[in-house]
Every structure is written in structure tokens, then in C-alpha cells.
Scaffold this active site. Structure first.
Site, PDB file in Angstrom:
ATOM      1  N   ARG A  62     -11.807  -0.151  -7.223  1.00 46.62           N
ATOM      2  CA  ARG A  62     -11.665   0.365  -5.854  1.00 46.62           C
ATOM      3  C   ARG A  62     -11.354   1.859  -5.807  1.00 46.62           C
ATOM      4  O   ARG A  62     -10.276   2.283  -5.403  1.00 46.62           O
ATOM      5  CB  ARG A  62     -10.596  -0.414  -5.078  1.00 46.62           C
ATOM      6  CG  ARG A  62     -10.863  -1.908  -5.005  1.00 46.62           C
ATOM      7  CD  ARG A  62      -9.853  -2.608  -4.113  1.00 46.62           C
ATOM      8  NE  ARG A  62     -10.116  -4.055  -4.054  1.00 46.62           N
ATOM      9  CZ  ARG A  62      -9.435  -4.921  -3.322  1.00 46.62           C
ATOM     10  NH1 ARG A  62      -8.441  -4.489  -2.562  1.00 46.62           N
ATOM     11  NH2 ARG A  62      -9.731  -6.202  -3.335  1.00 46.62           N
ATOM     12  N   ASP A  78       0.835  -1.204   0.000  1.00 44.40           N
ATOM     13  CA  ASP A  78       0.000   0.000   0.000  1.00 44.40           C
ATOM     14  C   ASP A  78       0.869   1.254   0.000  1.00 44.40           C
ATOM     15  O   ASP A  78       1.822   1.350   0.778  1.00 44.40           O
ATOM     16  CB  ASP A  78      -0.895   0.035   1.234  1.00 44.40           C
ATOM     17  CG  ASP A  78      -1.899  -1.105   1.265  1.00 44.40           C
ATOM     18  OD1 ASP A  78      -2.188  -1.651   0.188  1.00 44.40           O
ATOM     19  OD2 ASP A  78      -2.379  -1.434   2.363  1.00 44.40           O
ATOM     20  N   ASP A 116      -0.410  -3.394  -4.540  1.00 39.08           N
ATOM     21  CA  ASP A 116      -1.727  -3.554  -3.921  1.00 39.08           C
ATOM     22  C   ASP A 116      -2.472  -2.226  -4.001  1.00 39.08           C
ATOM     23  O   ASP A 116      -2.576  -1.636  -5.062  1.00 39.08           O
ATOM     24  CB  ASP A 116      -1.586  -4.065  -2.486  1.00 39.08           C
ATOM     25  CG  ASP A 116      -2.890  -4.624  -1.938  1.00 39.08           C
ATOM     26  OD1 ASP A 116      -3.841  -4.818  -2.718  1.00 39.08           O
ATOM     27  OD2 ASP A 116      -2.973  -4.879  -0.728  1.00 39.08           O
ATOM     28  N   ASP A 130      -5.485   2.615   1.617  1.00 37.04           N
ATOM     29  CA  ASP A 130      -6.289   1.588   2.278  1.00 37.04           C
ATOM     30  C   ASP A 130      -6.552   1.927   3.745  1.00 37.04           C
ATOM     31  O   ASP A 130      -5.669   2.433   4.447  1.00 37.04           O
ATOM     32  CB  ASP A 130      -5.586   0.232   2.220  1.00 37.04           C
ATOM     33  CG  ASP A 130      -5.769  -0.456   0.878  1.00 37.04           C
ATOM     34  OD1 ASP A 130      -6.274   0.188  -0.067  1.00 37.04           O
ATOM     35  OD2 ASP A 130      -5.414  -1.648   0.769  1.00 37.04           O
TER      36      ASP A 130
END
Length: 524
Positions: free
Chosen positions: A243, A161, A190, A194
């Protein structure tokens, strides 16, 4: 469920290299220009001021950032860390101290509070090195670039992340950042942004997220639903597979963002989440809003958005696109003030303001860029969970007799992590001898209903063996994130009558492990 699409990042990477080769000049941010105040949900729950009022130090390595944290008098002493240069694995080592908890190969903001990290001078680049925020509060990150952080391959950092938050994080403002990758999961990357395991009151503003398989998520699984109250505004998402964000439970306010080339899906509201989506501009994208890759549906309130060459999938058992007309499926009340730019000018406004090294320019609310507004000048030394308007006050005896119907009986309940042998349901069983305890000395316990109830009074009754353990607390309307009352000690708590589907009692300090025997709720 992202498909390999490595070819999408080749052109973007080539363009970046070409720009560097010709010596593209970037605006320079001097320390004196580091003004501005938090917006969105980061203004709630006591506000987000970072290291305002604290010492200012300069860092040109990751180790120097860690050293600045470790040299503070305490883990909550305010500090502003001005960063210039490239931060990478080679110059980022663990530093030890009583006011920090750092690690090699990652910028570790763990178990700390009241910190600002801001890029200055020629800019701050975190190269293949992520920023990890854990068990921390009141953090500001501005004017930085974080790029190519990997979870597989070499080198790895922060689980892949760019910026990751987890485990009881509160009040984070990330502003004028550039977060980028060079591919998706198959290439070792990734998420860019997040949040998981009880992360709340976060704002991402005036930032660029690009060239990644995953923009970011709120909640790591369909059961990780204690996250939320997150604002996304004036950001550019470009060349992202999915996302933008993925939202599991909680509330997100998503406005005035520019979306270009969302390749598979965009805003993915799942597992009971609520998203307020207004005045955004979606271009050359697919399935920009809905519930995707699950049968656990979420909801949205959409208005004022522009769809420019947007395509949609057909509905299915795990596909529920909002388009093509994007009708609202819920309503979301926002507890803070904000200005909306017209969706038609969002691409232009965002291109002028979003990303690192843009001089921290902001929208003026009328489709033009302006210099940032003044920063708060006072030091934030109190707990970031303190109410901005109400000082803690003692409450009455927990043994007072109630009047009216206890609406908790027959309702549902949940909360943050619980101690072994205790249960959320124990706070609504009419028996003060059974109880819920947090896994530590602080935590959340909530009462929830399938339809909204109007509440103006709650009673918190402590179980025997821990009477007087509860210290400071907040009562929160989970539907909006608004703090309804703050105070200290168990007993009767009154506040203005409020309609909501879930009320949270948040214990922010305690003298011992609390035991909440009953959490009673009343209309008056």
C-alpha cells in the site's frame, strides 16, 4: 493480505534507540521558518492555505490543540497552531465548544476548516496518538512526527492510522511529516496515511513513511471509489509491506518518490483507479506497481522510473504486476504545473528534504535542496470549495429548451451519498419528476461514459418541490480534477469544450435539500 513479518522492524527500532542514546542533534524549526505553499492536487478546488492570515497560538499538549480549535469565533475562523513537544494520551482530552468537535485520545479535526498544525522549536511528536480529519476542509499539517498508532492492544487511537481522513474531506496538505510504526497488523498497527469515504484534493509531500505493514490507502473497499485527486511527491517509503499507496478508483499522481524495501507490493492500482507514476526510484523491492490481491483491475501511466533490484511475481487471477518493463495502460492528464527531478537523483534529494525536522527544505527541481518558497499571506475565509479563478454567477432558467443530443441518456451515473428513496439513475431518465437528492444539503452527482465525450454544456433541472434550492456549485472534470465552471442556481451551464469520461456536478451550498431531476449533457 499482509503476512506477519515482525522481524523486519526490530533493526529499525534498534537504530532509532541508538540514535537517541548518542544524542543525535536535529534541526530546529522556528516559527518564522514556517513558509511554503501547497503543491499538487491540494492546489486545485480552490487551493489549500490552512490557517493563513489567522491567529497563531502555541500548544505543547493535545488538549491545548483542541482548546485552540474550540476557542475560535467559528469552526471556519483561520488559525495556525504551532506545536512543540510530545503529544500523547496523557495530555490529550476532549474539549467542548461551538467551533469544534473533539475527542479523547486522538487529535480530532472534525467538521472544521482553515487550520494549520505545524511543528516548531525542538519538534512535535504525536506518540501513539493519531490525527483524524473528518468532514473538514482546507487543512495543513507540517513538520510533525506521528508514531506507533495502534488499532489493537493498548493504547489505541484513530483506528490505528497515523493520519486518517474520511467522510467528505477536501483540500489537505501534509508536508515534511514522519509517519512510522513498529510492525504490521499482527503487531496492532494499520495504515500510515489513509483516505476514504469521499476524500479529495490531497497532497503528501517531503515526508517519510516507514516500518509499517501498510503505507496507506485511497478507498476502504472496492465500492468506496469517490476518493481521489491525490499527489505524492518527494516522499521516502522504506520497509513497508504494501500500500504505497493502495488506490481504489480515482486518480493519483505519484512522482519523485524514493522507495526502499517494499516487501510485498507497492503502488496497487485497483477498481478502475488511474495512477500517473513518473521519475520515482525503486530499490530492493518486490511488485512495485500493478494490481494485486483482486481481480478488479486499475490502470497506470508510468515513465522515467528507475528499478534497482526489483523483483516481480508471475501474473495470476488476482495478480497483475506491471513489471518488469512497466508499460502504461492509460493516460492521465495533470491540471497543475510541477517540476520533475531526474529519477537518478531522487534518493539523494529525498534524503536531504523528506521528513520532520529537516528545516522544510524542498527540491529546486534540479536535484538540489533549497529553502521553502513563500507562504500565501491572505486569510482563506471563503468555502474551500470555491473556484480560485471564477466567481459564482447566476445561470439561466432550468426550463430553457435544449438543442443537440442529450448525451446523458444511455450513460451511467453515480455520486456521493444519496437520500433514501432517490436514485443516481433518476437524473438521466428523461423524467424531471424523478430525482436524486444528496443525503444532506450538499453532494456530488455525476454522468459517466465508457469512452470519452467532448462536453461544453450541461443543464441541471430541479424537480418540483425544491426549485431554487441549489445554491453554489462546481462542474468538475473527474478525469483530471479540474474545475470547469463554478456558479449558483440550476439551469444551463456552459464552459470550454472538454473531453472526459465523467463530469461531476458538485453542490457546495443549498437553501434546502436539492432535488436534481435531470442532469443533461451536450457537446455544444
Amino acid at each position: 493480505m499482509n503476512r506477519p513479518v515482525a522481524w523486519r522492524w526490530f533493526a529499525a527500532a534498534a537504530a532509532s534507540v541508538a540514535a537517541a542514546a548518542v544524542g543525535v542533534a536535529l534541526p530546529v524549526l522556528q516559527a518564522s521558518a514556517a513558509t511554503g505553499a501547497a503543491t499538487g492536487y491540494a492546489t486545485q478546488n480552490g487551493g489549500t492555505t490552512g490557517g493563513a492570515g489567522g491567529q497563531t497560538v502555541r500548544a505543547t499538549t493535545g488538549t491545548a490543540i483542541h482548546t485552540a480549535l474550540c476557542n475560535r469565533a467559528s469552526s471556519s475562523t483561520p488559525i495556525i497552531i504551532e506545536v512543540e513537544g510530545t503529544i500523547n494520551h496523557g495530555n490529550t482530552a476532549k474539549v467542548s465548544g461551538s467551533s469544534c468537535n473533539t475527542a479523547d485520545g486522538v487529535i480530532e479535526l472534525k467538521q472544521i476548516s482553515n487550520v494549520t498544525i505545524i511543528g516548531v522549536g525542538g519538534g512535535a511528536i504525536f506518540d501513539q496518538l493519531g490525527i483524524h480529519i473528518r468532514e473538514s476542509r482546507n487543512i495543513i499539517i507540517r513538520n510533525v512526527t506521528v508514531r506507533n498508532v495502534k488499532k489493537s492492544g493498548s493504547p489505541t487511537s484513530n483506528g490505528g492510522d497515523a493520519i486518517g481522513m474520511e467522510t467528505d474531506v477536501r483540500n489537505v496538505w501534509v508536508d515534511h511529516a514522519t509517519l512510522e510504526a513498529s510492525g504490521g497488523e499482527a503487531e496492532g498497527f494499520d495504515g500510515l496515511f489513509d483516505m476514504k469515504d469521499n476524500t479529495q484534493y490531497v497532497t503528501l509531500s517531503y515526508s517519510i513513511l516507514r516500518n509499517s505493514g501498510r503505507g496507506g490507502l485511497i478507498g476502504s473497499s472496492e465500492t468506496d471509489t469517490t476518493n481521489g485527486f491525490v499527489t505524492f511527491h518527494h516522499n521516502l517509503y522504506t520497509n513497508i509491506d504494501s500500500r504505497t499507496p493502495l488506490l481504489r478508483g480515482g486518480i493519483a499522481h505519484i512522482y519523485n518518490n524514493s522507495y526502499v524495501s517494499l516487501n510485498e507490493s507497492g503502488i496497487n492500482s485497483r477498481a478502475g483507479a488511474k495512477a500517473k507514476v513518473e521519475n520515482n526510484y525503486f530499490k530492493d523491492s518486490h511488485d512495485v506497481l500493478g494490481t494485486f490481491y483482486t481481480s478488479a483491475a486499475g490502470t497506470w501511466q508510468a515513465s522515467g522510473n528507475i528499478l534497482d533490484n526489483v523483483t516481480w511475481s508471475s501474473p495470476g487471477s488476482e495478480t497483475n504486476p506491471a513489471g518488469p518493463s512497466m508499460p502504461s495502460t492509460t493516460t492521465v492528464s495533470i491540471p497543475y504545473s510541477y517540476q520533475l527531478d531526474a529519477a537518478s537523483c531522487v534518493p539523494s534529494t529525498v534524503s536531504q528534504t523528506a521528513g520532520a525536522n529537516k528545516g522544510l527544505l524542498e527540491s529546486n527541481g534540479s536535484c538540489s535542496a533549497q529553502s521553502p518558497t513563500a507562504s500565501p499571506t491572505s486569510s482563506k475565509t471563503a468555502s474551500p470549495t470555491a473556484s480560485p479563478t471564477t466567481s459564482p454567477t447566476p445561470t439561466s432558467s432550468p426550463t430553457s429548451s435544449p438543442s443537440g443530443t442529450n448525451l446523458s441518456i444511455g450513460a451511467g451515473s453515480d455520486g456521493s451519498s444519496k437520500a433514501d428513496g432517490t436514485s443516481y439513475g433518476n437524473v438521466r431518465d428523461g423524467d424531471v419528476a424523478t430525482y436524486w437528492s444528496p443525503s444532506g444539503t450538499t453532494g456530488d452527482i455525476a454522468i459517466k461514459w465508457s469512452t470519452a465525450k467532448t462536453i461544453s454544456r450541461i443543464i441541471i433541472r430541479e424537480s418540483s418541490g425544491a426549485v431554487g434550492a441549489i445554491g453554489s456549485w462546481q462542474v468538475i472534470n473527474n478525469d483530471t480534477g479540474a474545475v470547469l465552471k463554478s456558479g449558483s442556481g440550476a439551469g444551463t451551464i456552459t464552459f470550454s469544450a472538454t473531453s472526459m469520461t465523467k463530469v461531476v456536478f458538485r453542490i457546495t451550498s443549498a437553501s434546502a435539500t436539492p432535488r436534481v431531476g435531470e442532469f443533461e449533457t451536450y457537446a455544444s
